[in-house]
Design a protein around this motif. Sequence first.
Motif, PDB file in Angstrom:
ATOM      1  N   ALA A 129      -8.569 -25.220  85.861  1.00 59.74           N
ATOM      2  CA  ALA A 129      -9.693 -24.497  86.447  1.00 59.74           C
ATOM      3  C   ALA A 129      -9.478 -23.006  86.264  1.00 59.74           C
ATOM      4  N   LEU A 130     -10.582 -22.267  86.140  1.00 58.33           N
ATOM      5  CA  LEU A 130     -10.544 -20.808  86.122  1.00 58.33           C
ATOM      6  C   LEU A 130     -10.946 -20.312  87.504  1.00 58.33           C
ATOM      7  N   ARG A 131     -10.049 -19.543  88.128  1.00 58.79           N
ATOM      8  CA  ARG A 131     -10.269 -19.108  89.509  1.00 58.79           C
ATOM      9  C   ARG A 131     -10.481 -17.600  89.576  1.00 58.79           C
ATOM     10  N   ASN A 132     -11.503 -17.214  90.328  1.00 57.45           N
ATOM     11  CA  ASN A 132     -11.731 -15.815  90.682  1.00 57.45           C
ATOM     12  C   ASN A 132     -11.431 -15.640  92.160  1.00 57.45           C
ATOM     13  N   ARG A 133     -10.747 -14.576  92.512  1.00 58.37           N
ATOM     14  CA  ARG A 133     -10.363 -14.342  93.911  1.00 58.37           C
ATOM     15  C   ARG A 133     -10.819 -12.957  94.346  1.00 58.37           C
ATOM     16  N   LEU A 134     -11.383 -12.882  95.547  1.00 59.31           N
ATOM     17  CA  LEU A 134     -11.847 -11.613  96.092  1.00 59.31           C
ATOM     18  C   LEU A 134     -11.403 -11.496  97.547  1.00 59.31           C
ATOM     19  N   ARG A 135     -10.778 -10.382  97.885  1.00 59.46           N
ATOM     20  CA  ARG A 135     -10.383 -10.129  99.274  1.00 59.46           C
ATOM     21  C   ARG A 135     -11.512  -9.396  99.988  1.00 59.46           C
ATOM     22  N   THR A 136     -11.913  -9.914 101.141  1.00 62.04           N
ATOM     23  CA  THR A 136     -13.000  -9.302 101.908  1.00 62.04           C
ATOM     24  C   THR A 136     -12.449  -8.639 103.165  1.00 62.04           C
ATOM     25  N   ARG A 137     -13.228  -7.717 103.732  1.00 65.41           N
ATOM     26  CA  ARG A 137     -12.739  -6.911 104.851  1.00 65.41           C
ATOM     27  C   ARG A 137     -13.476  -7.166 106.163  1.00 65.41           C
ATOM     28  N   SER A 138     -14.454  -8.065 106.153  1.00 65.19           N
ATOM     29  CA  SER A 138     -15.197  -8.365 107.375  1.00 65.19           C
ATOM     30  C   SER A 138     -15.924  -9.680 107.199  1.00 65.19           C
ATOM     31  N   SER A 234      -2.435 -10.577  99.469  1.00 65.79           N
ATOM     32  CA  SER A 234      -3.329 -11.162  98.462  1.00 65.79           C
ATOM     33  C   SER A 234      -4.050 -10.072  97.692  1.00 65.79           C
ATOM     34  N   ARG A 235      -4.317 -10.353  96.443  1.00 70.90           N
ATOM     35  CA  ARG A 235      -5.000  -9.402  95.583  1.00 70.90           C
ATOM     36  C   ARG A 235      -6.176 -10.077  94.884  1.00 70.90           C
ATOM     37  N   SER A 236      -7.237  -9.303  94.710  1.00 72.27           N
ATOM     38  CA  SER A 236      -8.385  -9.818  93.968  1.00 72.27           C
ATOM     39  C   SER A 236      -8.014  -9.964  92.496  1.00 72.27           C
ATOM     40  N   GLY A 237      -8.622 -10.937  91.839  1.00 70.96           N
ATOM     41  CA  GLY A 237      -8.348 -11.153  90.422  1.00 70.96           C
ATOM     42  C   GLY A 237      -9.294 -12.164  89.836  1.00 70.96           C
ATOM     43  N   ASN A 238      -9.555 -12.052  88.540  1.00 69.91           N
ATOM     44  CA  ASN A 238     -10.513 -12.929  87.867  1.00 69.91           C
ATOM     45  C   ASN A 238      -9.844 -13.774  86.795  1.00 69.91           C
ATOM     46  N   ALA A 239     -10.451 -14.948  86.549  1.00 70.47           N
ATOM     47  CA  ALA A 239     -10.086 -15.829  85.436  1.00 70.47           C
ATOM     48  C   ALA A 239      -8.613 -16.210  85.440  1.00 70.47           C
TER      49      ALA A 239
END
Length: 397
Positions: A129-138, A234-239
Amino acid sequence: MVLDMTARDRIISFDQSNGVIVVEAGALLKDIIEQTLPLGWMLPVVPGTERITVGGAIGCDVHGKNHPGAGSFGQHVLWLALLRSDGTVTQLSAGRDPDAFWATIGGMGLTGVILQAAIQLQHIETGWALRNRLRTRSLDQTVSVLRTLADRQETDPNHHAIAWLDGHASGDSLGRGIVDEFRPSTTRELPGVVPPFPERREHSTRRGRRSLPGPGLMSKATIVAASTARWHLSRSGNAQLVQLHSALCPLDRAELWPSAFGRAGLIQYQFAVPRGEVSVLRKALTFLVAHRMTPALATLKNLGFGTSGPLSFPIPGWTLAVDLPARWLHDREILRPIDKMVAAAGGRVYLAKDVLTDPSRIPTMYPRLETWRRTQARLDPAHRWTSALAERLGLLQ
């Protein structure tokens, strides 16, 4: 008498040309995935663990992280064989006695004993799988990201999304988290040295694994420290390329997760509310923070349209699940204020995980309960099938 169907775990047939598999109800999802994934076929719906039986997946009508596009497990069941209380076996499908079929999908095992089922699998090119990760603040940002992903999920059953929430955060940071979205990789997207289907690493079974003594590792201090650290690290990152089954079932790699809660174990409280009721999510998280009950795990997912099952859990909207040490819930009414908010908003708790809900709320949460009861009574006129859950919540007439 308690029935255990796990010994009836055969894969009876698998048609590789069309992806239809016939299995006994005691077969684990894990066993199906191990047999079919290397051949290019995958279960279209996988919940947070692959270590449940097919019968359990049908009886609870489990859902995955791709519900807006793929629906729940029962929507991919072509037919099932049901043992009724009079000893007869009947085959049910959406076209053959649909009322009985959908009463069994999500029916918590109360219409009869599921013996076999035919499931339509989904063709897949790779086991990655290709995973995209995004850290949110609220919470507002988390919800906004999931709303955007829901639009993609509705048109693509292979699009998965889930948000982990920092249950300790409060104030403006309430509901901050980490949003993961992923989809199966195609062969063209794999680096040349990566095989299309990775070799699975065998994990030891949980059977016979003992809980840690006393409260285990889960205290307010350790949960708060772990939640805070996870968000900050945790850090945001794509693909990012990850194994598909690991992305679908991350906790199956955490062998000690249940035992880490100590002798009393854990309770997972999960509810769903309509899409316009984000305020209930906010109030529930605020309630937990105010009562110093930081969840060891809190996840938020999109839900799409439900099935025809009167007791099936999913409704279009949001579902929030929190893992709490059971010893914090010795007062079984402590979460009743959340129950009240959920019911008033047109939501419901997940029966498959419930041990706390006020029985008086169930008819409101499941407005088609009476329809289900009539079908259940027709299938079991002798009233031989029951369960502790059914008796506690008064599901049967």
